[in-house]
Design an enzyme around this catalytic site. Sequence first.
Site, short mmCIF file in Angstrom:
data_model
loop_
_atom_site.label_atom_id
_atom_site.label_comp_id
_atom_site.label_asym_id
_atom_site.label_seq_id
_atom_site.Cartn_x
_atom_site.Cartn_y
_atom_site.Cartn_z
N CYS A 92 -18.75 13.42 3.51
CA CYS A 92 -18.06 14.66 3.14
C CYS A 92 -17.16 14.44 1.92
CB CYS A 92 -17.24 15.13 4.35
SG CYS A 92 -15.97 16.33 4.01
N CYS A 95 -13.45 15.18 2.28
CA CYS A 95 -12.84 14.18 3.17
C CYS A 95 -12.53 12.89 2.40
CB CYS A 95 -13.78 13.85 4.33
SG CYS A 95 -14.32 15.24 5.34
#
Length: 198
Positions: A92, A95
């Site tokens: 991600c 992230c």
Amino acid sequence: MMKSVLRMSFPSLSTLLLIGFASLMLFSPEAKSWTIRGLMSIGFFQPNVQVNEKSPAKQGSEVSFRNGDNQVVKLTDLKGKVVVINFWATWCPPCIAEMPSFNRLSSTLKSNKNIVFLMVDVDGNYKKAKKFMERKRFNLPVYTADSSIPESLLDGSIPTTVIFDKFGNLVFRHIGAGDFSSKKVEEYLVKLSEVEGR
């Protein structure tokens, strides 16, 4: 004649650069996270944290997490501490972009034993998540979910960050990347950790 060739090639060149940048963003998680981190550094993605003692907080439910030593940590067992939970995944880009800010925040607050960080890999792949942390030289505790996670904490969007106060109340929830190394976040957590009784 030469000037008209240059004029015609500039739009073509800028179009090629734009297509190249878009392709890079589309296919490279590292490039995306680098771009998001750059935007964080100029003031974007600032989480809105504030201690508001008058607003009602939701009580945390019985949720548990597992670490690399196969130890289970229940959210209810952490009452008495401020708990910061970040739900993330290694694939991600947002992230990955916010992870350095969590690492700085955790390092800054490591002497405060009343604040606990749980970096929860939503894929449940502890080994992969731990290798990611080691490769990036982050000193963040990796966990996986050991129970179902209620939608009030995680509705499927990552990254999601939640904070529980010392009484087990959910007092903060942020969906999307954020710069959690700001002084404002640090002061917010310290203030929560200093609250005594009710």
